[in-house]
Design a protein around this motif. Structure first.
Motif: not given
Length: 287
Positions: A172-182, A219-223
């Motif tokens: 798997t290659v996870f495209v991971e989204g992140h935010t700051d703490s606000t 199954t698809e690699v990109l997630s």
């Protein structure tokens, strides 16, 4: 795919990586029990004065069981060493993959950092970043997503193609989204996921063949996955814009299920031999 499914998928990958560690812990415990039984057997044997044929036969049976368990342990040790070599080879393949992506992106003017231990390519301010409270890719970020897509389309096929000489393939290659703490988790969980989805969409629109890359399970690699502010980068202030980022996490599949099954079969056989050894010791009066 729901956010819960993303985390379940990653948790499953992490469980697979830790499964062999649990197996070796179990084998160490069995080995410890065997050593205790063998010590008791040896002490009892030295103290025995009875020389009846039946008594000697029982002692010989116990000794044969001990030799059998020793042979099984040697097989397990061989498999453990083989698994360690496999894990090391998998780590080397993933490190080479990360370094190749980093090098090709640098050649395109995008500076990214890599973490070989966790398998992450971190896309900071110089690559893909987001305004506060927004998941939109502006013109600059969109251009960089296209560059990233071209590099991934060039590099990833060699790590997913079945039949290559590589000891491990991409799971798997996870495209991971992140935010700051606000803003708090109620807003940040969907925001981080939307950032990952928008990046995923940009990648696959620029290079549609990325969705044709499959792992060994077909199954698809990109997630995608969203993490809100739960995985901050320690060297940055949690309010720093660099926390509003995209990471790529690469999970490898070493296809070691058959080897793990062999180890499990050995432990089952060893357990039978230990039970026989205990019964033989009971028969000759060792309690």
């Amino acid at each position: 795919m729901s956010d819960l499914s993303f985390h379940q998928a990653e948790a499953h990958a992490e469980e697979d990586e830790n499964y062999f560690i649990s197996m070796t812990d179990m084998m160490v415990g069995i080995l410890f029990i065997f050593i205790i039984l063998l010590m008791v057997f040896a002490l009892n044997f030295r103290q025995q004065t009875e020389t009846s044929e039946d008594h000697i036969r029982k002692l010989e049976a116990a000794a044969a069981a001990a030799r059998s368990v020793t042979a099984k342990l040697e097989e397990i040790q061989k498999d453990v060493r083989s698994e360690i070599d496999s894990i090391s080879a998998t780590d080397r393949v993933r490190a080479a993959l990360l370094e190749e992506i980093q090098s090709k992106l640098r050649a395109q003017g995008l500076i990214v950092t890599i973490d070989p231990v966790s398998g992450v390519v971190r896309l900071g301010n110089n690559a893909i970043n987001f305004p506060r409270s927004s998941a939109a890719l502006d013109a600059t970020a969109s251009e960089r997503v296209v560059i990233l897509a071209k590099v991934l389309a060039e590099v990833l096929p060699k790590y997913t193609r079945i039949g290559t000489e590589l000891p491990a393939h991409l799971e798997t290659v996870f495209v991971e989204g992140h935010t700051d703490s606000t803003g708090g988790d109620p807003n940040n969980w969907p925001l981080s996921t939307e950032r990952a989805v928008n990046t995923f969409r940009g990648l696959t629109e620029a290079e549609p063949q990325l969705r044709t890359l499959m792992n060994l399970a077909g199954t698809e690699v990109l997630s995608v996955a969203g993490y809100s502010s739960t995985r901050p980068i320690r060297e940055f202030s949690n309010e720093d814009g660099r926390q509003r980022r995209i990471d790529l996490r690469f999970v490898m599949d070493a296809n070691n299920l058959d080897r793990l099954r062999d180890v499990l079969e050995l432990t089952d056989t060893m357990q039978d031999q230990l039970q026989f050894l205990q019964k033989s010791l009971d028969d000759v009066g060792v309690h």
